[in-house]
Design a protein around this motif. Structure first.
Motif, short mmCIF file in Angstrom:
data_model
loop_
_atom_site.label_atom_id
_atom_site.label_comp_id
_atom_site.label_asym_id
_atom_site.label_seq_id
_atom_site.Cartn_x
_atom_site.Cartn_y
_atom_site.Cartn_z
N GLY A 33 0.73 -1.14 0.07
CA GLY A 33 -0.13 -0.28 0.17
C GLY A 33 0.77 1.19 -0.38
O GLY A 33 2.09 1.32 -0.10
N THR A 34 0.42 2.26 -0.04
CA THR A 34 1.25 3.77 -0.02
C THR A 34 0.64 4.29 1.44
O THR A 34 -0.69 4.37 1.93
CB THR A 34 0.16 4.97 -0.78
OG1 THR A 34 0.33 3.70 -2.10
CG2 THR A 34 0.49 5.96 -0.69
N LYS A 78 -1.66 6.67 3.43
CA LYS A 78 -2.81 6.49 2.45
C LYS A 78 -3.64 5.22 3.49
O LYS A 78 -4.83 5.29 4.46
CB LYS A 78 -3.01 6.55 1.25
CG LYS A 78 -2.58 7.76 0.77
CD LYS A 78 -2.32 7.97 -0.83
CE LYS A 78 -2.16 9.39 -1.16
NZ LYS A 78 -2.84 10.23 -1.79
N GLN A 79 -3.41 4.23 3.07
CA GLN A 79 -3.91 2.85 2.84
C GLN A 79 -2.41 1.98 3.21
O GLN A 79 -2.13 1.78 2.40
CB GLN A 79 -5.46 1.77 2.56
CG GLN A 79 -5.42 0.61 2.84
CD GLN A 79 -6.80 1.02 1.91
OE1 GLN A 79 -7.16 1.18 1.48
NE2 GLN A 79 -7.45 -0.07 2.60
N VAL A 80 -2.37 1.01 4.44
CA VAL A 80 -1.55 -0.11 4.33
C VAL A 80 -1.62 -1.34 5.18
O VAL A 80 -2.20 -0.67 5.72
CB VAL A 80 -0.21 0.47 4.99
CG1 VAL A 80 0.69 1.40 3.89
CG2 VAL A 80 -0.11 0.61 6.78
N SER A 81 -1.29 -2.48 5.03
CA SER A 81 -1.14 -3.96 5.33
C SER A 81 -0.49 -4.55 5.36
O SER A 81 0.59 -3.73 4.16
CB SER A 81 -2.43 -4.21 5.20
OG SER A 81 -2.41 -4.64 3.21
N ARG A 99 5.24 7.03 12.15
CA ARG A 99 4.38 7.93 11.87
C ARG A 99 5.09 9.06 11.71
O ARG A 99 5.07 9.41 10.96
CB ARG A 99 3.26 7.59 13.05
CG ARG A 99 2.43 6.63 13.04
CD ARG A 99 1.38 6.91 14.09
NE ARG A 99 0.22 8.15 13.77
CZ ARG A 99 -0.21 7.92 12.18
NH1 ARG A 99 -1.03 7.43 12.44
NH2 ARG A 99 -1.57 9.10 12.17
#
Length: 89
Positions: A31-32, A35-38, A63
């Protein structure tokens, strides 16, 4: 875990590929960021990954490295059970 997902740190210890860099990015992270990761191998992740908890020092360090606001831990009170409460059935 596929062998190419890890890299040696010492003769005894290893780490996830990509995490022992100046700008770390785990090979299993998809992911990015921001934005959205997993995690691509969440169920098989290492014990060191399991130790990181949301809003802890390691989480917030990552973070901040990506210019994201740190999480703030909020202590929650345990709910008191009101035995005199009448339930609607």
């Amino acid at each position: 875990m596929p062998e190419h997902y890890t890299e040696p740190v010492t003769a005894v210890y290893s780490c996830m590929a990509g995490t022992n860099q100046k700008k770390p990015r785990c090979i299993a992270l998809g992911g990015t960021i921001a934005k959205q990761v997993s995690c691509g191998m969440y169920e098989l992740r290492s014990s060191s990954c399991k130790e990181v908890q949301i809003a802890d020092e390691q989480c917030n360090k990552a973070r901040l490295a990506h210019h994201m606001l740190p999480f703030v831990q909020i202590d929650t009170d345990e709910a008191d059970n009101d035995d005199s409460f009448e339930y609607v059935s």
